[in-house]
Design an enzyme around this catalytic site. Structure first.
Site, PDB file in Angstrom:
ATOM      1  N   LYS A 162       0.850  -1.189   0.000  1.00 46.81           N
ATOM      2  CA  LYS A 162       0.000   0.000   0.000  1.00 46.81           C
ATOM      3  C   LYS A 162       0.886   1.240   0.000  1.00 46.81           C
ATOM      4  O   LYS A 162       1.793   1.370   0.839  1.00 46.81           O
ATOM      5  CB  LYS A 162      -0.905  -0.018   1.235  1.00 46.81           C
ATOM      6  N   ASP A 191      -0.301  -0.453  -4.606  1.00 46.20           N
ATOM      7  CA  ASP A 191      -1.683   0.021  -4.688  1.00 46.20           C
ATOM      8  C   ASP A 191      -1.768   1.360  -3.952  1.00 46.20           C
ATOM      9  O   ASP A 191      -1.557   1.415  -2.734  1.00 46.20           O
ATOM     10  CB  ASP A 191      -2.635  -0.998  -4.054  1.00 46.20           C
ATOM     11  N   GLU A 217      -1.463  -0.116  -9.070  1.00 47.40           N
ATOM     12  CA  GLU A 217      -2.940  -0.045  -9.024  1.00 47.40           C
ATOM     13  C   GLU A 217      -3.372   1.312  -8.459  1.00 47.40           C
ATOM     14  O   GLU A 217      -2.855   1.736  -7.406  1.00 47.40           O
ATOM     15  CB  GLU A 217      -3.411  -1.185  -8.116  1.00 47.40           C
ATOM     16  N   ASP A 242      -8.947  -0.648 -10.124  1.00 44.86           N
ATOM     17  CA  ASP A 242      -9.645  -1.387  -9.053  1.00 44.86           C
ATOM     18  C   ASP A 242     -10.944  -0.643  -8.753  1.00 44.86           C
ATOM     19  O   ASP A 242     -11.958  -0.854  -9.429  1.00 44.86           O
ATOM     20  CB  ASP A 242      -8.725  -1.505  -7.833  1.00 44.86           C
ATOM     21  N   LYS A 266     -13.085  -8.231  -7.987  1.00 45.08           N
ATOM     22  CA  LYS A 266     -13.378  -8.516  -6.577  1.00 45.08           C
ATOM     23  C   LYS A 266     -14.787  -9.080  -6.461  1.00 45.08           C
ATOM     24  O   LYS A 266     -15.763  -8.357  -6.755  1.00 45.08           O
ATOM     25  CB  LYS A 266     -13.256  -7.233  -5.746  1.00 45.08           C
ATOM     26  N   GLN A 294     -11.309  -7.182  -0.890  1.00 46.29           N
ATOM     27  CA  GLN A 294     -11.962  -6.004  -0.325  1.00 46.29           C
ATOM     28  C   GLN A 294     -11.746  -5.950   1.187  1.00 46.29           C
ATOM     29  O   GLN A 294     -12.581  -5.457   1.906  1.00 46.29           O
ATOM     30  CB  GLN A 294     -13.460  -6.084  -0.664  1.00 46.29           C
TER      31      GLN A 294
HETATM   32  C1  MUC Z   1      -7.588  -2.635  -2.404  1.00 49.44           C
HETATM   33  O1  MUC Z   1      -7.160  -3.348  -3.296  1.00 49.44           O
HETATM   34  O2  MUC Z   1      -7.725  -1.451  -2.657  1.00 49.44           O
HETATM   35  C2  MUC Z   1      -8.695  -1.232   0.226  1.00 49.44           C
HETATM   36  C3  MUC Z   1      -9.670  -0.359  -0.134  1.00 49.44           C
HETATM   37  C4  MUC Z   1     -10.541  -1.051  -0.962  1.00 49.44           C
HETATM   38  O3  MUC Z   1     -11.555  -0.617  -1.512  1.00 49.44           O
HETATM   39  O4  MUC Z   1     -10.126  -2.325  -1.109  1.00 49.44           O
HETATM   40  C5  MUC Z   1      -8.978  -2.555  -0.315  1.00 49.44           C
HETATM   41  C6  MUC Z   1      -7.885  -3.211  -1.052  1.00 49.44           C
HETATM   42 MG    MG Z   2      -6.919  -1.662  -4.759  1.00 47.36          MG
END
Ligand code: MUC
Ligand code: MG
Length: 367
Positions: A162, A191, A217, A242, A266, A294
């Protein structure tokens, strides 16, 4: 075989380690169990994770939309009338995780009715997936230590890092520390959850040019339309949509508009039915996909696993399936497992999970 009832049960299980990222954080799995019963007495379950910073849903809103709008719309329909369910539920805009959980609970009930696993009903491509782990915001040393622990304990060698904090240099240092600590053999990808501007993201990508990232991402907001296209044109690795592409229509718009070159699927937001549509669209367009998470609980992870294993395109890359590892407990009679970096699909009918009624009674929050 008709849908006899649809319930939405709020529950709350703490994470032992909160997941923090640029758009928010998750400290407690305050999710909603969606449970359907059929006229044959079969039960199907799935869970909806409220992520207000991504989809605008809350635990209360999910319970309300399922009880007040979706249940009356689908009770009495044949269990296999999925397109009818989709059309009726689709009259309500938004609410993606509530819709997805209902869809997956219906598939679970169908699998349990015919005695077959959902991953087979959806395509039956494989029986296990390589797992990728999400490393949330922390001090650099703590993020490296977490990745090392997860690699050493579960054999996971793919990590989503992240990023999206300011200044950019701080996250760049984290990624470098992860590469130095974990070596060349692990996969690292980023991400940003829309945290940076396109210019900041471009700066980070330049600084990380030699780190060997496999993809990135949502480093910047897709709503900054021209800036995002500018960034994607210069991005040396696939740029994953995403939260900017939760539906097939969004995927079409973002990919054809040049704002993404890869797509995260997702099940928490597109269930099994619409995830199938998104995956087929991406296969037709020649756009690679990855199975995202998620910050799902154990039930959501079992659902993601079942879908990911059903198709070739969704099982090519390590799938984000490990957030449940940091939950203090779960609702399952049999816990999920990860061994040698992989998760095997549950062999039983439906999504292969059973809810432990005693645990549900303990963790449900509706009295
Ligand atoms: C992700 O891949 O972004 C964090 C916020 C969201 O909406 O999903 C998670 C993981
Ligand atoms: Mg994401």
């Amino acid at each position: 075989m008709k849908v006899e009832s649809v319930e939405a049960i709020p529950f709350s299980i703490p994470f032992t380690k909160p997941v923090r990222f640029a758009s928010g954080q998750v400290e407690v799995a305050d999710h909603v169990l969606v449970r359907v019963r059929t006229s044959d007495g079969v039960t199907g379950v799935a869970e909806a994770p409220p992520r207000p910073y991504t989809y605008g849903e809350t635990q209360t809103s999910i319970v309300a939309v399922v009880e007040q709008l979706f249940a009356p719309a689908v009770v009495g329909l044949p269990l296999l009338a999925r397109e009818q369910v989709r059309a009726r539920v689709g009259r309500t805009v938004g609410n993606p995780t509530a819709k997805a959980a209902l869809d997956m609970a219906l598939w679970d009930a169908w699998g349990k009715t015919c005695g077959r696993p959902v991953h087979e009903l959806l395509g039956g491509f494989t029986d296990s997936l390589a797992v990728s782990h999400m490393v949330g915001f922390d001090e650099p040393a703590a993020m490296v230590a977490e990745a090392e622990r997860v690699r050493d304990t579960y054999g996971i060698t793919s990590f989503k890092v992240k990023v999206g904090r300011r200044p950019v240099h701080a996250d760049v240092a984290v990624v470098r520390a992860l590469r130095a600590g974990l070596g060349e053999d692990v996969e690292l990808y980023l991400d940003g959850n829309r945290g940076w501007t396109a210019a900041e993201a471009a700066q980070a990508l330049r600084m990380l040019d030699d780190v060997g990232l496999s993809r990135v991402e949502e480093l910047d907001p897709a709503d900054d339309v021209l800036a995002r296209r500018w960034l994607v044109q210069r991005c040396p690795v696939p740029y994953v949509a995403d939260e900017s592409a939760p539906t097939a229509a969004d995927v079409t718009r973002e990919v054809l508009g040049g704002s993404a070159t890869m797509v995260s699927i997702k099940t928490a937001r597109t269930g099994f039915t619409d995830s199938t549509q998104v995956a087929g669209l991406c296969e037709g367009l020649g756009v690679p996909v990855a199975l995202g998470n998620q910050v799902d609980g154990s039930i959501g992870s079992a659902c993601a696993l079942a879908f990911g294993a059903s198709r070739r395109s969704t099982s090519l890359l390590p799938a984000e399936l490990s957030n449940w590892l940091d939950l203090a407990d779960d609702l399952l009679t049999e816990p999920l497992t990860i061994a040698e970096g992989r998760m095997a699909v549950r062999g039983g009918p439906g999504t292969g999970i059973e809810v432990d009624e005693e645990k549900l009674a303990r963790f449900r929050t509706d009295g």
